[in-house]
Design a protein around this motif. Structure first.
Motif, short mmCIF file in Angstrom:
data_model
loop_
_atom_site.label_atom_id
_atom_site.label_comp_id
_atom_site.label_asym_id
_atom_site.label_seq_id
_atom_site.Cartn_x
_atom_site.Cartn_y
_atom_site.Cartn_z
N VAL A 1 11.11 -9.63 -1.87
CA VAL A 1 11.67 -10.31 -0.70
C VAL A 1 12.36 -11.59 -1.13
N LYS A 2 11.71 -12.39 -1.95
CA LYS A 2 12.28 -13.67 -2.38
C LYS A 2 13.54 -13.49 -3.23
N ARG A 3 13.63 -12.39 -3.96
CA ARG A 3 14.81 -12.10 -4.78
C ARG A 3 15.91 -11.41 -3.99
N GLY A 4 15.64 -11.09 -2.73
CA GLY A 4 16.64 -10.45 -1.89
C GLY A 4 16.76 -8.95 -2.09
N LEU A 5 15.81 -8.37 -2.78
CA LEU A 5 15.84 -6.93 -3.02
C LEU A 5 15.32 -6.14 -1.83
N LEU A 6 14.46 -6.76 -1.04
CA LEU A 6 13.87 -6.12 0.13
C LEU A 6 14.04 -7.08 1.31
N GLU A 7 14.74 -6.63 2.33
CA GLU A 7 15.00 -7.47 3.49
C GLU A 7 13.74 -7.61 4.35
N ALA A 8 13.45 -8.83 4.75
CA ALA A 8 12.27 -9.10 5.57
C ALA A 8 12.55 -10.29 6.48
N VAL A 9 11.75 -10.42 7.51
CA VAL A 9 11.82 -11.59 8.38
C VAL A 9 10.55 -12.41 8.16
N ARG A 10 10.72 -13.72 8.25
CA ARG A 10 9.57 -14.59 8.07
C ARG A 10 9.05 -15.02 9.44
N LEU A 11 7.81 -14.77 9.67
CA LEU A 11 7.15 -15.14 10.92
C LEU A 11 5.97 -16.03 10.60
N PRO A 12 5.40 -16.70 11.59
CA PRO A 12 4.26 -17.58 11.32
C PRO A 12 3.12 -16.91 10.55
N GLY A 13 2.93 -15.62 10.72
CA GLY A 13 1.86 -14.91 10.01
C GLY A 13 2.27 -14.38 8.66
N GLY A 14 3.49 -14.63 8.23
CA GLY A 14 3.98 -14.14 6.94
C GLY A 14 5.21 -13.27 7.12
N PHE A 15 5.64 -12.65 6.04
CA PHE A 15 6.81 -11.79 6.07
C PHE A 15 6.49 -10.48 6.76
N ARG A 16 7.50 -9.91 7.41
CA ARG A 16 7.41 -8.57 7.99
C ARG A 16 8.65 -7.80 7.55
N SER B 1 0.83 -1.20 0.00
CA SER B 1 0.00 0.00 0.00
C SER B 1 0.86 1.26 0.00
N ARG B 2 1.89 1.26 0.81
CA ARG B 2 2.78 2.42 0.90
C ARG B 2 3.50 2.68 -0.42
N LEU B 3 3.92 1.61 -1.09
CA LEU B 3 4.68 1.75 -2.35
C LEU B 3 3.78 1.74 -3.58
N ARG B 4 2.48 1.54 -3.36
CA ARG B 4 1.49 1.50 -4.44
C ARG B 4 1.80 0.41 -5.47
N VAL B 5 2.05 -0.80 -4.94
CA VAL B 5 2.26 -1.98 -5.78
C VAL B 5 1.39 -3.10 -5.22
N HIS B 6 1.29 -4.19 -5.94
CA HIS B 6 0.53 -5.35 -5.49
C HIS B 6 1.34 -6.12 -4.45
N PRO B 7 0.70 -6.73 -3.46
CA PRO B 7 1.44 -7.51 -2.47
C PRO B 7 2.31 -8.62 -3.08
N VAL B 8 1.90 -9.19 -4.19
CA VAL B 8 2.72 -10.21 -4.86
C VAL B 8 4.06 -9.62 -5.28
N THR B 9 4.07 -8.36 -5.69
CA THR B 9 5.31 -7.69 -6.07
C THR B 9 6.25 -7.61 -4.86
N VAL B 10 5.71 -7.28 -3.71
CA VAL B 10 6.52 -7.19 -2.49
C VAL B 10 7.10 -8.57 -2.17
N HIS B 11 6.29 -9.62 -2.28
CA HIS B 11 6.79 -10.98 -2.04
C HIS B 11 7.93 -11.31 -3.00
N ARG B 12 7.80 -10.93 -4.24
CA ARG B 12 8.87 -11.19 -5.22
C ARG B 12 10.16 -10.47 -4.84
#
Length: 71
Positions: free
Chosen positions: A39-54, A26-37
């Motif tokens: 993260v998975k490509r290592g472009l955006l650092e995130a932590v994985r928790l039981p409820g999903g990435f943060r 929402s903040r970056l005005r992209v689809h959540p799938v884009t954010v997941h991509r």
């Protein structure tokens, strides 16, 4: 710990504030799938928790700065 207004941050872990993938999208005005991509490509650092990435506030700010500089 208060990092920003409560409506902007929904999760605090280990003394840091985190956004959900949906909040980042929402903040970056992209689809959540884009954010997941990113993260998975290592472009955006995130932590994985039981409820999903943060994504920490500092990681998101770094990502935004890197992408502003490259455009």
């Amino acid at each position: 710990m208060v990092c920003m207004s409560e409506q902007d941050i929904n999760f605090v872990f280990d003394g840091s504030c985190y956004f959900t993938v949906g909040e980042v999208a929402s903040r970056l005005r992209v689809h959540p799938v884009t954010v997941h991509r990113w993260v998975k490509r290592g472009l955006l650092e995130a932590v994985r928790l039981p409820g999903g990435f943060r994504v920490s506030v500092s990681s998101l700010e770094r990502f935004e700065a890197q992408n502003r500089a490259s455009t």
